[in-house]
Design a protein around this motif. Structure first.
Motif, mmCIF file in Angstrom:
data_model
loop_
_atom_site.group_PDB
_atom_site.id
_atom_site.type_symbol
_atom_site.label_atom_id
_atom_site.label_comp_id
_atom_site.label_asym_id
_atom_site.label_seq_id
_atom_site.Cartn_x
_atom_site.Cartn_y
_atom_site.Cartn_z
ATOM 1 N N HIS A 53 33.249 28.956 45.127
ATOM 2 C CA HIS A 53 32.911 28.177 46.633
ATOM 3 C C HIS A 53 33.892 28.746 47.783
ATOM 4 C CE1 HIS A 53 30.349 25.010 44.916
ATOM 5 N NE2 HIS A 53 30.830 25.052 43.896
ATOM 6 N N PHE A 54 34.789 29.370 47.443
ATOM 7 C CA PHE A 54 35.698 29.765 48.757
ATOM 8 C C PHE A 54 35.899 31.203 48.936
ATOM 9 C CE2 PHE A 54 36.734 25.397 47.844
ATOM 10 C CZ PHE A 54 36.510 24.881 49.073
ATOM 11 N N SER A 55 35.229 32.003 47.830
ATOM 12 C CA SER A 55 35.528 33.648 47.926
ATOM 13 C C SER A 55 34.059 34.118 47.557
ATOM 14 C CB SER A 55 36.401 33.953 47.046
ATOM 15 O OG SER A 55 36.681 35.233 47.100
ATOM 16 N N GLU A 56 34.165 35.579 46.941
ATOM 17 C CA GLU A 56 32.895 36.178 46.707
ATOM 18 C C GLU A 56 32.840 36.395 45.167
ATOM 19 O OE1 GLU A 56 33.475 39.888 48.922
ATOM 20 O OE2 GLU A 56 33.259 38.962 50.692
ATOM 21 N N LEU A 57 31.643 36.796 44.926
ATOM 22 C CA LEU A 57 31.317 37.020 43.457
ATOM 23 C C LEU A 57 32.152 38.126 42.781
ATOM 24 C CD1 LEU A 57 27.232 36.870 42.999
ATOM 25 C CD2 LEU A 57 29.261 35.050 41.977
ATOM 26 N N SER A 58 32.357 39.002 43.753
ATOM 27 C CA SER A 58 33.305 40.088 43.308
ATOM 28 C C SER A 58 34.622 39.706 42.786
ATOM 29 C CB SER A 58 33.553 41.432 44.436
ATOM 30 O OG SER A 58 33.750 40.923 45.682
ATOM 31 N N VAL A 59 35.301 38.885 43.584
ATOM 32 C CA VAL A 59 36.538 38.331 43.533
ATOM 33 C C VAL A 59 36.370 37.470 42.178
ATOM 34 C CG1 VAL A 59 38.512 36.599 44.322
ATOM 35 C CG2 VAL A 59 37.266 38.285 45.762
ATOM 36 N N LEU A 60 35.402 36.710 41.891
ATOM 37 C CA LEU A 60 35.255 35.879 41.046
ATOM 38 C C LEU A 60 35.052 36.645 39.627
ATOM 39 C CD1 LEU A 60 34.541 33.139 39.661
ATOM 40 C CD2 LEU A 60 32.114 33.341 40.091
ATOM 41 N N ALA A 61 34.374 37.946 39.564
ATOM 42 C CA ALA A 61 34.318 38.857 38.503
ATOM 43 C C ALA A 61 35.610 39.288 38.112
ATOM 44 C CB ALA A 61 33.389 40.133 38.920
ATOM 45 N N SER A 105 43.037 51.604 31.506
ATOM 46 C CA SER A 105 42.643 53.080 31.596
ATOM 47 C C SER A 105 41.873 53.768 30.376
ATOM 48 C CB SER A 105 43.842 53.958 31.591
ATOM 49 O OG SER A 105 44.031 55.263 31.750
ATOM 50 N N PHE A 106 42.120 53.431 29.117
ATOM 51 C CA PHE A 106 41.401 53.640 28.181
ATOM 52 C C PHE A 106 39.960 53.394 27.982
ATOM 53 C CE2 PHE A 106 40.005 52.779 23.597
ATOM 54 C CZ PHE A 106 40.103 54.093 23.215
ATOM 55 N N LEU A 107 39.693 51.999 28.448
ATOM 56 C CA LEU A 107 38.364 51.671 28.467
ATOM 57 C C LEU A 107 37.345 52.238 29.883
ATOM 58 C CD1 LEU A 107 38.978 48.043 27.372
ATOM 59 C CD2 LEU A 107 38.098 49.988 25.886
ATOM 60 N N LEU A 128 36.873 49.500 37.916
ATOM 61 C CA LEU A 128 36.672 48.343 38.818
ATOM 62 C C LEU A 128 37.400 47.050 38.648
ATOM 63 C CD1 LEU A 128 32.858 48.307 39.023
ATOM 64 C CD2 LEU A 128 34.130 49.112 40.798
ATOM 65 N N TYR A 129 38.210 47.227 37.630
ATOM 66 C CA TYR A 129 39.085 45.938 37.414
ATOM 67 C C TYR A 129 40.416 46.387 37.181
ATOM 68 C CZ TYR A 129 34.469 44.359 35.934
ATOM 69 O OH TYR A 129 33.271 43.847 35.894
ATOM 70 N N THR A 130 41.071 47.240 37.989
ATOM 71 C CA THR A 130 42.455 47.586 38.027
ATOM 72 C C THR A 130 43.217 46.438 38.676
ATOM 73 O OG1 THR A 130 42.056 48.809 40.042
ATOM 74 C CG2 THR A 130 42.167 50.016 37.987
ATOM 75 N N ASN A 131 42.568 45.756 39.737
ATOM 76 C CA ASN A 131 43.314 44.399 40.315
ATOM 77 C C ASN A 131 43.387 43.286 39.487
ATOM 78 O OD1 ASN A 131 43.372 46.091 42.609
ATOM 79 N ND2 ASN A 131 41.420 45.213 43.542
ATOM 80 N N THR A 132 42.920 43.379 38.322
ATOM 81 C CA THR A 132 43.173 42.373 37.574
ATOM 82 C C THR A 132 44.552 42.104 36.943
ATOM 83 O OG1 THR A 132 40.892 42.674 36.759
ATOM 84 C CG2 THR A 132 42.085 41.210 35.228
#
Length: 427
Positions: A233-241, A304-306, A310-314
């Motif tokens: 509700h307070f951010s974007e789908l990309s942040v949710l991902a 890195s192996f996988l 797109l998900y390095t910020n995780t």
């Protein structure tokens, strides 16, 4: 720990490992094939189904377990009960979830119908759990995961369907396997079916203990899902991902804890003088700590192996979120023992109080942190709330004059200190 518990836990762990590995493979295919926004939508849709399973499914499972514990239930009669009462609760709760999550109408209807159908096997599964028929249940989970992976590969990699269609098709495997199990292991329900029996057990019946279970699981589940609702509700789908992806790496590791709890469940049910001594603590703490540290230090190499660029910020979320694993390992046995021994109301009160503090902390976090740091703050508040719940469970058991080692609360204090330090350093 006795050889029987080791053997039981090992069987559960092996089966769960296979299941989680297959489910994880499915998530990797999705992450590599979908955009961040599409993966966020897919994850959001299935979070609705997960909540249905956790709240309504979990409540009915514990309700049936208590009936089987008191030897006052018949699996066929409970199936009739599930058809009407279970479906009613699923439908009502679905309306609330779809309002909160805001998924589309077609997706909403598909999720509801699929869970109604899969839940028909819930009395049978609960009976098998009470009878310790673990191999049959493990095989069911593995079969569901195998069919699910195949479905995702076909819909995403080969047919390249839109994400909404991928969600709908992905609901089919669980329904197929559940109905197959009813046909295989509960054939007598078709032979012994009568309208009188169905009317007797399938008509609506108010069960206070069931409502208590639902409220307990609802509040407890919201601890896990508040972050998703908040970010949605307070951010974007990309942040949710990114947020959902972090817990896709965290949550599968909990199969070890679930396996240990499943192995101990017969003792929780039958042993009136169970002791939470240092041996019980170490049985849960050592594997929990090992998993926590492994995920903390190895996550960058896994990404890195996988090739999940797109998900390095995780990783920043993982550094704090991974401590949730250890918290669950510590309070899991306490929670399950309290639940099956009649302490549902206390669990509800404890979770309501912790959730209220979590909600307030999340709102404060949203005010003072930037949008980029919002997910990180939510994860930190989540860890604080989970530790608080663990303290409440310890105090409950201590007040009941049960023997419980000081290592349980002491370890929670250490986790609070470590996670706070990490959060401050990252911010």
């Amino acid at each position: 720990m006795s050889k029987s518990i080791v053997g039981t836990a090992s069987i559960y762990a092996i089966g769960s490992l296979i299941t989680q590995a297959l489910n994880f493979l499915a998530q990797i295919v999705l992450m590599r094939s979908l955009s961040l926004a599409d993966y966020g939508y897919y994850g959001l849709s299935f979070e609705v189904l997960i909540l249905l399973q956790m709240v309504v499914g979990g409540a009915f499972r514990n309700f049936y377990l208590q009936l089987f514990r008191n030897e006052s239930a018949d699996v066929n009669n409970l199936t009739y009960y599930q058809i009407s009462n279970g479906s009613l609760y699923i439908g009502l709760f679905s309306i609330l979830l779809y309002f909160l999550y805001g998924v589309g109408f077609i997706i909403s209807i598909s999720l509801t119908l699929s869970f109604i159908l899969t839940s028909l096997s819930l009395p049978l599964q609960t009976k098998m759990l009470a009878d310790n028929r673990r191999v049959v249940l493990i095989v069911k989970d593995i079969l569901t995961s195998v069919v699910s992976v195949m479905t995702i590969f076909v819909t995403v990699k080969l047919m390249r369907l839109p994400v909404t269609q991928v969600v709908i098709v992905q609901l089919i495997p669980a329904v197929f396997v559940s109905l197959t199990y009813i046909y295989r292991y509960q054939k007598n329900i078709f032979k012994e079916f009568t309208l009188n029996a169905f009317y007797k057990y399938a008509k609506f019946k108010y069960e206070p203990i069931l409502i208590t279970f639902i409220l307990v699981f609802l509040v407890n589940s919201l601890h896990n899902k508040l972050g998703i609702l908040y970010i949605k509700h307070f951010s974007e789908l990309s942040v949710l991902a990114i947020y959902i992806a972090a817990f896709k790496f965290i949550n599968p590791t909990l199969f070890i804890q679930s396996s240990l709890v499943s192995a101990y469940m017969p003792r929780f049910i039958n042993d009136k003088n169970f002791r939470f001594d240092h041996k019980v603590f170490l049985i849960f703490f050592i594997p929990g700590l090992a998993v926590t540290l492994a995920l903390y230090f190895l996550f960058p190499y896994v990404i890195s192996f996988l090739n999940l660029t797109l998900y390095t910020n995780t990783y920043s979320l993982i550094k704090i979120g991974t401590w949730f694993i250890l918290v669950v390992f510590i309070y899991g046995p306490m929670s399950n023992y309290i639940s099956v021994s009649g302490g549902q109301k206390f669990i509800l009160i404890a979770n309501c109080f912790a959730f209220s503090l979590y909600l307030v902390a999340a709102l404060i976090t949203g005010v003072f942190l930037t949008e980029n740091a919002l997910a990180l703050g939510i994860v930190f508040c989540f860890i604080l709330a989970e530790c608080l719940i663990g303290f409440f469970y310890y105090l409950y058991l201590a007040k009941k004059k049960m023997y419980i080692s000081f290592l349980f609360p002491f370890s929670l204090v250490m986790i609070l200190s470590i996670s706070t330090s990490i959060f401050i350093n990252i911010i």
